[in-house]
Motif scaffolding. Structure first.
Motif, PDB file in Angstrom:
ATOM      1  N   ASN A  18      -2.568 -29.807  -9.053  1.00 50.54           N
ATOM      2  CA  ASN A  18      -1.999 -31.156  -9.141  1.00 50.54           C
ATOM      3  C   ASN A  18      -1.333 -31.407 -10.488  1.00 50.54           C
ATOM      4  OD1 ASN A  18      -2.781 -31.816  -6.536  1.00 50.54           O
ATOM      5  ND2 ASN A  18      -4.639 -32.873  -7.169  1.00 50.54           N
ATOM      6  N   ILE A  19      -2.002 -31.062 -11.587  1.00 51.44           N
ATOM      7  CA  ILE A  19      -1.427 -31.341 -12.911  1.00 51.44           C
ATOM      8  C   ILE A  19      -0.191 -30.483 -13.153  1.00 51.44           C
ATOM      9  CG2 ILE A  19      -2.835 -29.769 -14.315  1.00 51.44           C
ATOM     10  CD1 ILE A  19      -2.279 -33.274 -15.502  1.00 51.44           C
ATOM     11  N   ILE A  20      -0.219 -29.227 -12.711  1.00 55.77           N
ATOM     12  CA  ILE A  20       0.941 -28.355 -12.908  1.00 55.77           C
ATOM     13  C   ILE A  20       2.120 -28.838 -12.064  1.00 55.77           C
ATOM     14  CG2 ILE A  20       1.820 -26.026 -12.462  1.00 55.77           C
ATOM     15  CD1 ILE A  20      -0.922 -24.971 -13.447  1.00 55.77           C
ATOM     16  N   GLU A  21       1.881 -29.188 -10.809  1.00 54.56           N
ATOM     17  CA  GLU A  21       2.972 -29.685  -9.964  1.00 54.56           C
ATOM     18  C   GLU A  21       3.552 -30.986 -10.518  1.00 54.56           C
ATOM     19  OE1 GLU A  21       2.117 -27.939  -5.509  1.00 54.56           O
ATOM     20  OE2 GLU A  21       1.238 -29.878  -6.016  1.00 54.56           O
ATOM     21  N   ARG A  22       2.697 -31.892 -10.954  1.00 51.40           N
ATOM     22  CA  ARG A  22       3.199 -33.156 -11.511  1.00 51.40           C
ATOM     23  C   ARG A  22       3.929 -32.933 -12.827  1.00 51.40           C
ATOM     24  NH1 ARG A  22      -1.667 -36.888 -11.765  1.00 51.40           N
ATOM     25  NH2 ARG A  22      -2.762 -34.940 -11.718  1.00 51.40           N
ATOM     26  N   SER A  24       5.643 -30.315 -13.558  1.00 48.75           N
ATOM     27  CA  SER A  24       6.949 -29.717 -13.207  1.00 48.75           C
ATOM     28  C   SER A  24       7.940 -30.780 -12.750  1.00 48.75           C
ATOM     29  CB  SER A  24       6.787 -28.642 -12.124  1.00 48.75           C
ATOM     30  OG  SER A  24       6.585 -29.218 -10.852  1.00 48.75           O
ATOM     31  N   GLN A  25       7.461 -31.883 -12.211  1.00 47.89           N
ATOM     32  CA  GLN A  25       8.343 -32.951 -11.726  1.00 47.89           C
ATOM     33  C   GLN A  25       8.918 -33.796 -12.857  1.00 47.89           C
ATOM     34  OE1 GLN A  25       5.754 -34.899  -8.934  1.00 47.89           O
ATOM     35  NE2 GLN A  25       5.881 -33.218  -7.461  1.00 47.89           N
ATOM     36  N   VAL A  26       8.378 -33.642 -14.054  1.00 46.61           N
ATOM     37  CA  VAL A  26       8.865 -34.392 -15.212  1.00 46.61           C
ATOM     38  C   VAL A  26      10.208 -33.846 -15.690  1.00 46.61           C
ATOM     39  CG1 VAL A  26       8.360 -34.952 -17.634  1.00 46.61           C
ATOM     40  CG2 VAL A  26       6.545 -35.096 -15.912  1.00 46.61           C
ATOM     41  N   GLY A  27      10.447 -32.561 -15.479  1.00 46.63           N
ATOM     42  CA  GLY A  27      11.682 -31.944 -15.971  1.00 46.63           C
ATOM     43  C   GLY A  27      12.210 -30.905 -15.015  1.00 46.63           C
ATOM     44  N   THR A  31       7.010 -24.643 -18.683  1.00 55.35           N
ATOM     45  CA  THR A  31       6.342 -23.555 -19.387  1.00 55.35           C
ATOM     46  C   THR A  31       4.866 -23.906 -19.487  1.00 55.35           C
ATOM     47  OG1 THR A  31       8.318 -23.069 -20.689  1.00 55.35           O
ATOM     48  CG2 THR A  31       6.229 -22.269 -21.555  1.00 55.35           C
ATOM     49  N   VAL A  32       4.008 -22.933 -19.184  1.00 52.09           N
ATOM     50  CA  VAL A  32       2.562 -23.167 -19.217  1.00 52.09           C
ATOM     51  C   VAL A  32       1.918 -22.206 -20.207  1.00 52.09           C
ATOM     52  CG1 VAL A  32       0.419 -23.208 -17.880  1.00 52.09           C
ATOM     53  CG2 VAL A  32       2.581 -23.895 -16.794  1.00 52.09           C
ATOM     54  N   GLY A  33       1.196 -22.776 -21.160  1.00 57.22           N
ATOM     55  CA  GLY A  33       0.393 -21.981 -22.085  1.00 57.22           C
ATOM     56  C   GLY A  33      -1.015 -21.855 -21.530  1.00 57.22           C
ATOM     57  N   VAL A  34      -1.451 -20.626 -21.281  1.00 55.42           N
ATOM     58  CA  VAL A  34      -2.792 -20.363 -20.759  1.00 55.42           C
ATOM     59  C   VAL A  34      -3.673 -19.923 -21.926  1.00 55.42           C
ATOM     60  CG1 VAL A  34      -4.149 -18.902 -19.207  1.00 55.42           C
ATOM     61  CG2 VAL A  34      -1.898 -19.741 -18.477  1.00 55.42           C
ATOM     62  N   SER A  35      -4.772 -20.632 -22.127  1.00 60.63           N
ATOM     63  CA  SER A  35      -5.671 -20.332 -23.244  1.00 60.63           C
ATOM     64  C   SER A  35      -6.224 -18.917 -23.145  1.00 60.63           C
ATOM     65  CB  SER A  35      -6.849 -21.311 -23.262  1.00 60.63           C
ATOM     66  OG  SER A  35      -6.404 -22.633 -23.405  1.00 60.63           O
ATOM     67  N   LEU A  62       2.877 -19.570  -9.200  1.00 63.15           N
ATOM     68  CA  LEU A  62       3.251 -20.879  -8.647  1.00 63.15           C
ATOM     69  C   LEU A  62       4.764 -21.066  -8.733  1.00 63.15           C
ATOM     70  CD1 LEU A  62       0.426 -22.988 -10.311  1.00 63.15           C
ATOM     71  CD2 LEU A  62       0.494 -22.124  -7.959  1.00 63.15           C
ATOM     72  N   SER A  63       5.370 -21.486  -7.655  1.00 65.26           N
ATOM     73  CA  SER A  63       6.833 -21.614  -7.614  1.00 65.26           C
ATOM     74  C   SER A  63       7.367 -22.665  -8.586  1.00 65.26           C
ATOM     75  CB  SER A  63       7.303 -21.923  -6.186  1.00 65.26           C
ATOM     76  OG  SER A  63       6.762 -23.160  -5.753  1.00 65.26           O
ATOM     77  N   CYS A  64       6.543 -23.617  -8.974  1.00 63.75           N
ATOM     78  CA  CYS A  64       7.015 -24.668  -9.880  1.00 63.75           C
ATOM     79  C   CYS A  64       6.924 -24.265 -11.350  1.00 63.75           C
ATOM     80  CB  CYS A  64       6.249 -25.961  -9.633  1.00 63.75           C
ATOM     81  SG  CYS A  64       4.474 -25.844  -9.904  1.00 63.75           S
ATOM     82  N   VAL A  65       6.360 -23.099 -11.641  1.00 60.21           N
ATOM     83  CA  VAL A  65       6.208 -22.614 -13.023  1.00 60.21           C
ATOM     84  C   VAL A  65       7.312 -21.620 -13.334  1.00 60.21           C
ATOM     85  CG1 VAL A  65       4.711 -21.337 -14.616  1.00 60.21           C
ATOM     86  CG2 VAL A  65       3.714 -22.993 -13.014  1.00 60.21           C
ATOM     87  N   ASN A  66       8.048 -21.871 -14.413  1.00 56.67           N
ATOM     88  CA  ASN A  66       9.137 -20.992 -14.821  1.00 56.67           C
ATOM     89  C   ASN A  66       8.712 -19.922 -15.814  1.00 56.67           C
ATOM     90  OD1 ASN A  66      10.437 -24.005 -14.569  1.00 56.67           O
ATOM     91  ND2 ASN A  66      11.653 -22.421 -13.564  1.00 56.67           N
ATOM     92  N   GLU A  67       7.726 -20.249 -16.636  1.00 53.24           N
ATOM     93  CA  GLU A  67       7.364 -19.350 -17.735  1.00 53.24           C
ATOM     94  C   GLU A  67       5.893 -19.558 -18.090  1.00 53.24           C
ATOM     95  OE1 GLU A  67       9.104 -18.642 -22.256  1.00 53.24           O
ATOM     96  OE2 GLU A  67       9.914 -20.249 -21.005  1.00 53.24           O
TER      97      GLU A  67
END
Length: 135
Positions: A18-22, A24-27, A31-35, A62-67
């Motif tokens: 949910n947080i990743i999909e939402r 992605s809708q902001v822009g 890009t996701v930083g994984v700890s 995930l298709s909504c993640v670019n990097e």
């Protein structure tokens, strides 16, 4: 707009999605930083259940993640924002106000968390079930 977010994403669940999909809708680029495992240990005094390589693969699928990149230090967040040319930092509202220091670098948005789910809660449930099982 380029968006960046951060998380451990251990035992990937609907709250993570949910947080990743939402975010992605902001822009138009997320890009996701994984700890890293070490960073997670320094924050929580335990290693994640899933290792950093597997967690990065799950998020990247995930298709909504670019990097996706490995977040190795909390102190490098400003550098990560600059390196990835983020216009906006998105985090869950459990971090409300904690990332406002980055407002000179980019917009900061806090999104509501999915209620009644967390990795810690899932780990505790699995532990209790295992402890009480007859196996």
């Amino acid at each position: 707009m380029r968006v960046i977010t951060f998380g451990t994403f251990d035992m990937f669940h609907i709250g993570h999605l949910n947080i990743i999909e939402r975010a992605s809708q902001v822009g138009i680029h997320l890009t996701v930083g994984v700890s890293s495992d070490e960073l997670n240990f320094s924050k929580k005094q335990r290693f994640p259940i899933c290792n950093e390589r597997d967690r990065m693969r799950i998020v990247h699928a995930l298709s909504c993640v670019n990097e996706v990149f490995l977040e190795e230090s909390l102190e490098l967040k400003a550098q990560y924002i600059k390196t990835h040319k983020a216009d906006c930092l998105v985090m869950g509202d459990d971090w409300l106000g904690k990332f406002d220091e980055f407002k000179p670098l980019c917009d900061v948005i806090y999104l509501p968390r999915t209620p009644a789910i967390s990795t810690t809660q899932l780990i505790e449930i699995v532990y209790e079930v295992g402890k009480n099982s007859e196996c």
